[in-house]
Scaffold this motif. Structure first.
Motif, PDB file in Angstrom:
ATOM      1  N   UNK A  46       0.838  -1.209   0.000  1.00  0.00           N
ATOM      2  CA  UNK A  46       0.000   0.000   0.000  1.00  0.00           C
ATOM      3  C   UNK A  46       0.868   1.254   0.000  1.00  0.00           C
ATOM      4  N   UNK A  47       1.967   1.204   0.764  1.00  0.00           N
ATOM      5  CA  UNK A  47       2.857   2.360   0.849  1.00  0.00           C
ATOM      6  C   UNK A  47       3.447   2.684  -0.512  1.00  0.00           C
ATOM      7  N   UNK A  48       3.952   1.668  -1.203  1.00  0.00           N
ATOM      8  CA  UNK A  48       4.574   1.876  -2.514  1.00  0.00           C
ATOM      9  C   UNK A  48       3.544   2.414  -3.503  1.00  0.00           C
ATOM     10  N   UNK A  49       2.328   1.889  -3.460  1.00  0.00           N
ATOM     11  CA  UNK A  49       1.277   2.347  -4.379  1.00  0.00           C
ATOM     12  C   UNK A  49       0.824   3.768  -4.066  1.00  0.00           C
ATOM     13  N   UNK A  50       0.962   4.190  -2.825  1.00  0.00           N
ATOM     14  CA  UNK A  50       0.456   5.494  -2.388  1.00  0.00           C
ATOM     15  C   UNK A  50       1.398   6.655  -2.657  1.00  0.00           C
ATOM     16  N   UNK A  51       2.669   6.361  -2.918  1.00  0.00           N
ATOM     17  CA  UNK A  51       3.662   7.432  -3.058  1.00  0.00           C
ATOM     18  C   UNK A  51       4.399   7.292  -4.387  1.00  0.00           C
ATOM     19  N   UNK A  52       4.245   8.289  -5.223  1.00  0.00           N
ATOM     20  CA  UNK A  52       4.938   8.286  -6.505  1.00  0.00           C
ATOM     21  C   UNK A  52       6.445   8.358  -6.287  1.00  0.00           C
ATOM     22  N   UNK A  53       7.177   7.470  -6.928  1.00  0.00           N
ATOM     23  CA  UNK A  53       8.634   7.465  -6.851  1.00  0.00           C
ATOM     24  C   UNK A  53       9.210   6.564  -5.773  1.00  0.00           C
ATOM     25  N   UNK A  54       8.378   6.077  -4.877  1.00  0.00           N
ATOM     26  CA  UNK A  54       8.845   5.188  -3.813  1.00  0.00           C
ATOM     27  C   UNK A  54       8.888   3.758  -4.342  1.00  0.00           C
TER      28      UNK A  54
END
Length: 111
Positions: A46-54
């Motif tokens: 969820x974190x990776x999907x929520x933040x562009x570039x992460x």
């Protein structure tokens, strides 16, 4: 009192704490991860999907450092498929309060 009792020894900063702050603030993703956790986004995917570039790799490095410092805790659930969540420790809550105070101080300096 003699002169020796009046002398104050040189005070140095807390080395471990300074290293921790430098490492966390120096990582451009740690503060973003804290914001995600405050928004109840606590699973890596969820974190990776929520933040562009992460990316997953960078996120895992960031999470690992935060766990090593005792700021975050990893919770693994014995399910299939495996589920992992992260939460802020009691120490992490105190640490984040200090970071918020530093942010407020920066805003005062900027204005």
């Amino acid at each position: 009192m003699n002169l020796k009792e009046k002398l104050i020894t040189r005070k140095s900063g807390p080395a471990k704490t300074a290293r921790m702050v430098e490492t966390i603030v120096g990582c451009k993703w740690s503060l973003t991860v804290y914001q995600l956790l405050e928004d109840e986004i606590n699973r890596p995917g969820e974190m990776v999907k929520s933040v562009e570039g992460l990316t997953t790799k960078v996120l895992n490095q960031c999470l690992k450092r935060n766990i090593e410092f005792g700021i975050l805790e990893k919770i693994s659930y014995p399910e299939i498929p495996p589920r992992v969540e992260y939460k802020v420790t009691n120490f992490g809550q105190k640490f984040m309060r200090i970071l918020r105070d530093l942010e407020s101080l920066q805003l005062e300096i900027d204005n």
